[in-house]
Design a protein around this motif. Structure first.
Motif, short mmCIF file in Angstrom:
data_model
loop_
_atom_site.label_atom_id
_atom_site.label_comp_id
_atom_site.label_asym_id
_atom_site.label_seq_id
_atom_site.Cartn_x
_atom_site.Cartn_y
_atom_site.Cartn_z
N GLN A 1 44.69 -42.78 -41.78
CA GLN A 1 43.89 -41.32 -41.99
C GLN A 1 42.45 -41.67 -42.62
O GLN A 1 42.15 -42.63 -43.23
N VAL A 2 41.62 -40.78 -42.36
CA VAL A 2 39.99 -40.83 -42.98
C VAL A 2 39.66 -39.46 -43.44
O VAL A 2 40.12 -38.67 -43.13
N GLN A 3 38.98 -39.59 -44.51
CA GLN A 3 38.31 -38.34 -45.10
C GLN A 3 36.98 -38.16 -44.87
O GLN A 3 36.26 -39.32 -44.85
N SER B 1 35.77 -42.22 -45.85
CA SER B 1 36.59 -43.14 -46.66
C SER B 1 38.10 -43.27 -45.89
O SER B 1 38.16 -42.24 -45.15
N GLY B 2 38.71 -44.14 -46.52
CA GLY B 2 40.21 -44.26 -45.98
C GLY B 2 40.20 -45.35 -45.01
O GLY B 2 39.74 -46.48 -45.38
N ASN C 1 29.86 -46.92 -43.97
CA ASN C 1 30.77 -45.92 -43.48
C ASN C 1 30.15 -44.45 -43.27
O ASN C 1 30.80 -43.41 -43.73
N THR C 2 28.87 -44.28 -42.71
CA THR C 2 28.22 -42.89 -42.65
C THR C 2 27.92 -42.70 -41.37
O THR C 2 27.24 -43.44 -40.61
N VAL C 3 27.73 -41.51 -41.04
CA VAL C 3 27.13 -41.00 -39.68
C VAL C 3 26.17 -39.90 -40.04
O VAL C 3 26.35 -39.04 -40.96
N ASP D 1 40.37 -35.86 -34.22
CA ASP D 1 41.52 -35.94 -35.36
C ASP D 1 41.41 -35.60 -36.71
O ASP D 1 42.26 -34.98 -37.34
N TYR D 2 40.20 -35.65 -37.42
CA TYR D 2 40.01 -35.23 -38.54
C TYR D 2 38.61 -34.60 -38.68
O TYR D 2 37.73 -35.04 -38.07
#
Length: 127
Positions: free
Chosen positions: A1-3, A25-26, A77-79, A115-116
């Motif tokens: 899972q990713v937050q 994150s995740g 970890n950023t878009v 998905d998230y």
């Protein structure tokens, strides 16, 4: 899972710029293709831009081509969504989303493929 957590929204005059960020994150960020969507009051959520896992493939909605740029920084970890020449009709809540992608160049415009989702950030463009 990713937050996913978006930031960078705000109030800007027409013709101005904003840069939205979406921190993940995740689980491993690099396995996800990432998308940006927006939703204005009373309207359906619509696709804005997306970027593949590799960062080599990007898609844009016609109404933002030439004005918005999507990018990703795997080290952070950023878009990002750089928005220039903003118009009042760009006013909406902007959401980032993650799609578990099995190919490095896979990317989709489909809302239901993701998905998230983050909680969104408000962008308001005044005329």
């Amino acid at each position: 899972q990713v937050q996913l957590v978006e930031s960078g929204g705000g109030l800007v005059q027409a013709g101005g710029s904003l840069r939205l960020s979406c921190a993940a994150s995740g689980r491993t960020f690099s396995v996800y293709a990432m998308g940006w969507f927006r939703q204005a009051p009373g309207k359906e959520r619509e696709f804005v831009a997306a970027i593949s896992r590799s960062g080599d493939i990007t898609y844009y909605a016609d109404f933002v081509k030439g004005r918005f740029t999507v990018s990703r920084d795997s080290a952070k970890n950023t878009v990002y969504l750089q928005m220039n020449s903003l118009k009042p009709e760009d006013t909406a809540v902007y959401f980032c989303a993650a799609d578990r992608a099995y190919s490095s160049d896979y990317v989709t415009r489909g809302r239901y493929d993701y998905d998230y989702w983050g909680q969104g950030t408000q962008v308001t463009v005044s005329s």
